[in-house]
Motif scaffolding. Sequence first.
Motif, PDB file in Angstrom:
ATOM      1  N   CYS A 155       0.868  -1.185   0.000  1.00  0.00           N
ATOM      2  CA  CYS A 155       0.000   0.000   0.000  1.00  0.00           C
ATOM      3  C   CYS A 155       0.900   1.229   0.000  1.00  0.00           C
ATOM      4  O   CYS A 155       1.619   1.488   0.983  1.00  0.00           O
ATOM      5  CB  CYS A 155      -0.916   0.004   1.224  1.00  0.00           C
ATOM      6  SG  CYS A 155      -2.174   1.304   1.143  1.00  0.00           S
ATOM      7  N   GLY A 156       0.902   1.954  -1.105  1.00  0.00           N
ATOM      8  CA  GLY A 156       1.783   3.104  -1.221  1.00  0.00           C
ATOM      9  C   GLY A 156       1.379   3.999  -2.374  1.00  0.00           C
ATOM     10  O   GLY A 156       0.560   3.624  -3.219  1.00  0.00           O
ATOM     11  N   ASP A 157       1.954   5.186  -2.408  1.00  0.00           N
ATOM     12  CA  ASP A 157       1.631   6.216  -3.396  1.00  0.00           C
ATOM     13  C   ASP A 157       2.697   6.242  -4.479  1.00  0.00           C
ATOM     14  O   ASP A 157       3.898   6.177  -4.183  1.00  0.00           O
ATOM     15  CB  ASP A 157       1.564   7.578  -2.692  1.00  0.00           C
ATOM     16  CG  ASP A 157       0.921   8.653  -3.546  1.00  0.00           C
ATOM     17  OD1 ASP A 157       1.068   8.613  -4.781  1.00  0.00           O
ATOM     18  OD2 ASP A 157       0.267   9.543  -2.980  1.00  0.00           O
ATOM     19  N   ALA A 158       2.265   6.349  -5.737  1.00  0.00           N
ATOM     20  CA  ALA A 158       3.202   6.403  -6.863  1.00  0.00           C
ATOM     21  C   ALA A 158       4.150   7.588  -6.756  1.00  0.00           C
ATOM     22  O   ALA A 158       5.281   7.534  -7.261  1.00  0.00           O
ATOM     23  CB  ALA A 158       2.434   6.478  -8.182  1.00  0.00           C
ATOM     24  N   GLU A 159       3.726   8.663  -6.092  1.00  0.00           N
ATOM     25  CA  GLU A 159       4.565   9.850  -5.986  1.00  0.00           C
ATOM     26  C   GLU A 159       5.641   9.709  -4.917  1.00  0.00           C
ATOM     27  O   GLU A 159       6.592  10.506  -4.885  1.00  0.00           O
ATOM     28  CB  GLU A 159       3.696  11.072  -5.702  1.00  0.00           C
ATOM     29  CG  GLU A 159       2.721  11.382  -6.828  1.00  0.00           C
ATOM     30  CD  GLU A 159       2.030  12.712  -6.673  1.00  0.00           C
ATOM     31  OE1 GLU A 159       2.699  13.754  -6.858  1.00  0.00           O
ATOM     32  OE2 GLU A 159       0.831  12.730  -6.360  1.00  0.00           O
ATOM     33  N   GLN A 160       5.504   8.722  -4.048  1.00  0.00           N
ATOM     34  CA  GLN A 160       6.499   8.455  -3.003  1.00  0.00           C
ATOM     35  C   GLN A 160       6.583   6.945  -2.810  1.00  0.00           C
ATOM     36  O   GLN A 160       6.078   6.406  -1.834  1.00  0.00           O
ATOM     37  CB  GLN A 160       6.129   9.156  -1.693  1.00  0.00           C
ATOM     38  CG  GLN A 160       6.165  10.679  -1.770  1.00  0.00           C
ATOM     39  CD  GLN A 160       5.776  11.322  -0.452  1.00  0.00           C
ATOM     40  OE1 GLN A 160       4.754  10.993   0.150  1.00  0.00           O
ATOM     41  NE2 GLN A 160       6.608  12.239   0.011  1.00  0.00           N
ATOM     42  N   LEU A 161       7.219   6.272  -3.728  1.00  0.00           N
ATOM     43  CA  LEU A 161       7.260   4.817  -3.714  1.00  0.00           C
ATOM     44  C   LEU A 161       8.044   4.299  -2.500  1.00  0.00           C
ATOM     45  O   LEU A 161       9.199   4.704  -2.288  1.00  0.00           O
ATOM     46  CB  LEU A 161       7.903   4.299  -5.001  1.00  0.00           C
ATOM     47  CG  LEU A 161       7.111   4.534  -6.289  1.00  0.00           C
ATOM     48  CD1 LEU A 161       7.952   4.162  -7.506  1.00  0.00           C
ATOM     49  CD2 LEU A 161       5.815   3.738  -6.281  1.00  0.00           C
ATOM     50  N   PRO A 162       7.447   3.409  -1.718  1.00  0.00           N
ATOM     51  CA  PRO A 162       8.135   2.862  -0.539  1.00  0.00           C
ATOM     52  C   PRO A 162       9.061   1.705  -0.911  1.00  0.00           C
ATOM     53  O   PRO A 162       8.959   0.592  -0.395  1.00  0.00           O
ATOM     54  CB  PRO A 162       6.965   2.389   0.339  1.00  0.00           C
ATOM     55  CG  PRO A 162       5.914   1.991  -0.635  1.00  0.00           C
ATOM     56  CD  PRO A 162       6.049   2.938  -1.812  1.00  0.00           C
ATOM     57  N   LEU A 163       9.960   1.989  -1.854  1.00  0.00           N
ATOM     58  CA  LEU A 163      10.872   0.973  -2.372  1.00  0.00           C
ATOM     59  C   LEU A 163      12.292   1.536  -2.427  1.00  0.00           C
ATOM     60  O   LEU A 163      12.493   2.752  -2.584  1.00  0.00           O
ATOM     61  CB  LEU A 163      10.447   0.525  -3.770  1.00  0.00           C
ATOM     62  CG  LEU A 163       9.109  -0.227  -3.865  1.00  0.00           C
ATOM     63  CD1 LEU A 163       8.639  -0.257  -5.304  1.00  0.00           C
ATOM     64  CD2 LEU A 163       9.256  -1.636  -3.332  1.00  0.00           C
ATOM     65  N   ALA A 164      13.266   0.641  -2.335  1.00  0.00           N
ATOM     66  CA  ALA A 164      14.658   1.056  -2.372  1.00  0.00           C
ATOM     67  C   ALA A 164      15.069   1.476  -3.777  1.00  0.00           C
ATOM     68  O   ALA A 164      14.441   1.106  -4.776  1.00  0.00           O
ATOM     69  CB  ALA A 164      15.546  -0.096  -1.891  1.00  0.00           C
ATOM     70  N   ASP A 165      16.132   2.251  -3.862  1.00  0.00           N
ATOM     71  CA  ASP A 165      16.688   2.648  -5.151  1.00  0.00           C
ATOM     72  C   ASP A 165      17.079   1.407  -5.955  1.00  0.00           C
ATOM     73  O   ASP A 165      17.590   0.425  -5.399  1.00  0.00           O
ATOM     74  CB  ASP A 165      17.933   3.516  -4.950  1.00  0.00           C
ATOM     75  CG  ASP A 165      17.630   4.847  -4.282  1.00  0.00           C
ATOM     76  OD1 ASP A 165      16.442   5.123  -4.028  1.00  0.00           O
ATOM     77  OD2 ASP A 165      18.583   5.595  -3.997  1.00  0.00           O
ATOM     78  N   GLN A 166      16.833   1.470  -7.250  1.00  0.00           N
ATOM     79  CA  GLN A 166      17.232   0.418  -8.189  1.00  0.00           C
ATOM     80  C   GLN A 166      16.850  -0.973  -7.668  1.00  0.00           C
ATOM     81  O   GLN A 166      17.675  -1.877  -7.600  1.00  0.00           O
ATOM     82  CB  GLN A 166      18.738   0.498  -8.450  1.00  0.00           C
ATOM     83  CG  GLN A 166      19.161   1.798  -9.102  1.00  0.00           C
ATOM     84  CD  GLN A 166      20.620   1.826  -9.510  1.00  0.00           C
ATOM     85  OE1 GLN A 166      21.305   0.823  -9.456  1.00  0.00           O
ATOM     86  NE2 GLN A 166      21.097   2.991  -9.930  1.00  0.00           N
TER      87      GLN A 166
END
Length: 289
Positions: A103-114
Motif C-alpha cells: 500500500c503506497g503512493d506512486a509519488e512516493q514509492l516505498p521501495l529502495a533505489d534500483q
Amino acid sequence: MSAETATTIDKRQARAAFSRAAPHYDEVAELQREIAKRMIERLAYIRHQPEVVLDVGAGTGDATRALGKHYAKSRVIALDFALPMLQQVRKQGGWFKRAPCICGDAEQLPLADQSVDMIFSNVALQWCNDLAGTMREFLRVLRPNGMLLFSTFGPDTLKELRTSWSAVDGYSHVSPFADMHDVGDAMLHAGLAEPVVDVDRISLSYDDVPSLMRDLKSLGAHNVTAQRAKGLTGKGRMRAMIQAYEQFRLDDKLPASYEVVYGHAWAPAEAGVGTVCRVPLHQLDPRGR
C-alpha cells in the motif's frame, strides 16, 4: 483560487473514493481491463525479461495477474494507494496469495533505489499531482536498463461531460488530464531514456447520463480537484447538465470519450546518465591540464 490549486488532486479524497469503490470495482472496470489488455499485448514486441515487476496502481489486480502469466519466472508486486483495493486482490486467492502487495503512493514509492526491473502502470498516473516528480520516482527505483510502461488519460477524456457541466456552472466537475506532450516532457526531464508516447481513443456508449455517472462512482473516479463544488449538486443543475449532454446523442446513444495516452521508456544503462555534473570554476585549469 489559482489555476494550479484548482486542478490539484485531493489525495485523501481520491484514496477514500477508491476505497469505497473496491468491492464493486470489477463490475464496471471494462475500460480499465481493455486498456490493460492492450498494454500486455505490447509486451510481446519488447525484448525484456525482468526479475522484479512493479504494478503501480494495481487496483484489484487484473493487470497484476496478467503480468504474472506473461512473466512466469518474475516476482510481480501489486502496489496501490487504497488498501481495500489490495484486500480485494487477496480475496481472489490462487496466484494472488503469493503476490506481494504494497500500500503506497506512486509519488512516493516505498521501495529502495534500483530495486525493480520493470514498472507497469495502467491508468493511475492521472491521480498524481507532480507528474515529473513521479517519473523521477520511477527512475529512482528502476535498475539500469529497467523498463517503464504505462497508460494514463489525456485531456479529451470525458470531454462531453466536461462541456455539459461548463454550460451549467463554473466549478470543476472532471479531473484534469495531462497532454501527451507534457507526459513526454516529464519523462525526458526525469532522465528516462528513449521515451515514446502515443495516443488511442476509445468511446463508451450509454443510454443516459445517470448510467455514466453511476459507472464513474462505482469506479471511484470522482472529481477530487480543489475547485470542485463542496456541497451536494442541486437537482436543477443536474437536470440542466443532463439536458446539455443530449446534444452529443448519436444513434440513440450518449458517448463518453476517453483519450488514452501510452508511455514507454527505459532507465539509462549507467547510473547518472542524463544528470548534470557541476564543477566549480576554480577547479578548471585554463591551460587544459
